[in-house]
Design a protein around this motif. Structure first.
Motif, PDB file in Angstrom:
ATOM      1  N   SER A  84       4.168   2.613  -1.710  1.00 30.66           N
ATOM      2  CA  SER A  84       3.513   3.320  -0.645  1.00 30.66           C
ATOM      3  C   SER A  84       2.047   2.442  -0.454  1.00 30.66           C
ATOM      4  CB  SER A  84       3.040   4.733  -1.053  1.00 30.66           C
ATOM      5  OG  SER A  84       2.375   4.731  -2.270  1.00 30.66           O
ATOM      6  N   CYS A  85       1.893   1.517  -1.472  1.00 33.30           N
ATOM      7  CA  CYS A  85       0.637   0.934  -1.343  1.00 33.30           C
ATOM      8  C   CYS A  85       0.904  -0.573  -0.915  1.00 33.30           C
ATOM      9  CB  CYS A  85      -0.038   0.902  -2.619  1.00 33.30           C
ATOM     10  SG  CYS A  85      -1.832  -0.066  -2.683  1.00 33.30           S
ATOM     11  N   ILE A 135      -1.154   1.102   8.861  1.00 33.35           N
ATOM     12  CA  ILE A 135      -1.142   2.297   9.064  1.00 33.35           C
ATOM     13  C   ILE A 135       0.006   2.764   9.857  1.00 33.35           C
ATOM     14  CG2 ILE A 135      -2.578   4.061  10.476  1.00 33.35           C
ATOM     15  CD1 ILE A 135      -3.756   3.218   7.483  1.00 33.35           C
ATOM     16  N   LYS A 170       0.565   4.753   2.689  1.00 29.65           N
ATOM     17  CA  LYS A 170      -0.545   5.721   2.295  1.00 29.65           C
ATOM     18  C   LYS A 170      -1.627   5.004   1.519  1.00 29.65           C
ATOM     19  CE  LYS A 170       2.888   9.207   0.865  1.00 29.65           C
ATOM     20  NZ  LYS A 170       3.339  10.004  -0.196  1.00 29.65           N
ATOM     21  N   GLU A 171      -1.621   3.695   1.335  1.00 29.29           N
ATOM     22  CA  GLU A 171      -2.808   2.836   0.608  1.00 29.29           C
ATOM     23  C   GLU A 171      -2.653   1.301   1.000  1.00 29.29           C
ATOM     24  OE1 GLU A 171      -2.841   3.655  -3.762  1.00 29.29           O
ATOM     25  OE2 GLU A 171      -1.247   5.032  -3.351  1.00 29.29           O
ATOM     26  N   THR A 172      -3.846   0.869   1.102  1.00 29.63           N
ATOM     27  CA  THR A 172      -4.033  -0.677   1.252  1.00 29.63           C
ATOM     28  C   THR A 172      -4.687  -1.102   0.149  1.00 29.63           C
ATOM     29  OG1 THR A 172      -6.144  -0.492   2.693  1.00 29.63           O
ATOM     30  CG2 THR A 172      -3.847  -0.404   3.846  1.00 29.63           C
ATOM     31  N   ARG A 223      -7.695   4.070   0.743  1.00 30.65           N
ATOM     32  CA  ARG A 223      -6.485   5.125   1.173  1.00 30.65           C
ATOM     33  C   ARG A 223      -6.441   5.352   2.690  1.00 30.65           C
ATOM     34  NH1 ARG A 223      -4.096   7.049  -3.251  1.00 30.65           N
ATOM     35  NH2 ARG A 223      -5.238   6.866  -5.272  1.00 30.65           N
ATOM     36  N   ARG A 224      -5.247   5.575   3.008  1.00 30.43           N
ATOM     37  CA  ARG A 224      -4.925   5.816   4.583  1.00 30.43           C
ATOM     38  C   ARG A 224      -5.969   6.899   5.176  1.00 30.43           C
ATOM     39  NH1 ARG A 224      -0.127   5.603   7.527  1.00 30.43           N
ATOM     40  NH2 ARG A 224      -0.058   6.986   9.457  1.00 30.43           N
ATOM     41  N   GLU A 225      -6.289   7.733   4.639  1.00 33.16           N
ATOM     42  CA  GLU A 225      -7.052   8.962   5.059  1.00 33.16           C
ATOM     43  C   GLU A 225      -8.580   8.285   5.729  1.00 33.16           C
ATOM     44  OE1 GLU A 225      -9.883  10.999   2.011  1.00 33.16           O
ATOM     45  OE2 GLU A 225      -8.072  10.819   1.037  1.00 33.16           O
ATOM     46  N   TYR A 264      -9.262   5.249   6.814  1.00 37.10           N
ATOM     47  CA  TYR A 264      -8.862   4.671   8.541  1.00 37.10           C
ATOM     48  C   TYR A 264      -8.896   5.664   9.319  1.00 37.10           C
ATOM     49  CZ  TYR A 264      -7.854   0.283   5.585  1.00 37.10           C
ATOM     50  OH  TYR A 264      -7.647  -0.658   4.639  1.00 37.10           O
TER      51      TYR A 264
END
Length: 236
Positions: A8-9, A58, A63-65, A135-137, A139
């Motif tokens: 997920s990352c 995204i 969920k993560e970069t 984390r995605r949130e 962005y």
């Protein structure tokens, strides 16, 4: 066994000319651990490259970069360590090439930073993107709160300008923020703190001229190291 959450990352690696061997070794290890690694070439403008890579990540639901520049030497365990903090934005710290400066900007009033075994999480003002976990949130909130437009919709791959350079007013005048510091500034405007894990040792690989002293002595390394900031302006 490979942790399922590693997939997920996505590890984002913008490549200018080449990936340094020490960096590539770390990237291959991350792939063995189940991390998807995107090595992306062809962007002369790094801000546009980061915008596109983040937008694509995204869009694909990650969920993560984890941003890793192609000239950074790192221990793959450091990626796991940043993720375990469960914070929206965390980074590792490394020096600038050819300067006695760190590639971060500290908060006003910061007098020193401790590195190594005695280190702890340290809040900073701006992080470089050479070793940065987001984390995605972050962005999604930055795009929504700052009303960032979806650009280049007439072409195949539109992008959100998360990393567009910006001009930041300061008490002493105007500060032109490059793409990395601009991203940190946008995140901070949306209520996020930027944290640095200074226990992580990173290498920033560049050219170096060896001379007599290098043949007769080793560069000193320390388990714990305190970096004193005597001039705030030197830390930009």
């Amino acid at each position: 066994m490979i942790p399922a959450e590693n997939s997920s990352c996505v590890v984002l690696v913008p490549v200018g000319s080449q990936i340094e061997p020490a960096c590539e070794a770390g990237l291959k290890d991350l792939e063995k651990r189940g991390y998807p690694v995107w090595r992306v070439r062809g962007y002369a403008a790094i801000d546009q490259g980061r915008n596109q890579m983040a937008t694509d990540a995204i869009a694909q639901g990650f969920k993560e970069t984890m941003w890793i520049d192609s000239d950074i030497a790192f221990d793959p365990n450091a990626v796991d360590r940043l993720r375990t903090h469960q914070l929206p934005i965390t980074c590792g710290v490394y020096p600038k090439k050819g300067k006695r400066e760190l590639a971060i900007h500290v908060l006003p009033g910061t007098e020193k930073i401790v590195f190594g075994k005695d280190a702890s999480l340290t809040e900073i003002k701006y992080a470089a993107t050479g070793f940065l976990h987001v984390r995605r949130e972050v962005y999604l909130k930055v795009q929504a709160d700052l009303k960032l437009p979806l650009c280049n919709t007439r072409w195949k791959n539109p992008m959100v300008p998360f990393f567009m350079p910006m001009v930041q007013p300061e008490s002493w005048g105007s500060w032109y923020l490059a793409e990395d510091y601009a991203f940190s500034e946008r995140a901070r405007r949306c209520g996020y703190q930027v944290w640095a894990d200074t226990s992580i040792r990173l290498g920033h690989i560049g050219s170096y001229s060896y001379s007599w002293e290098d043949a007769g002595s080793d560069t000193k390394r320390f388990a714990s190291y305190t970096y004193h900031l005597t001039d705030q302006k030197n830390e930009s």
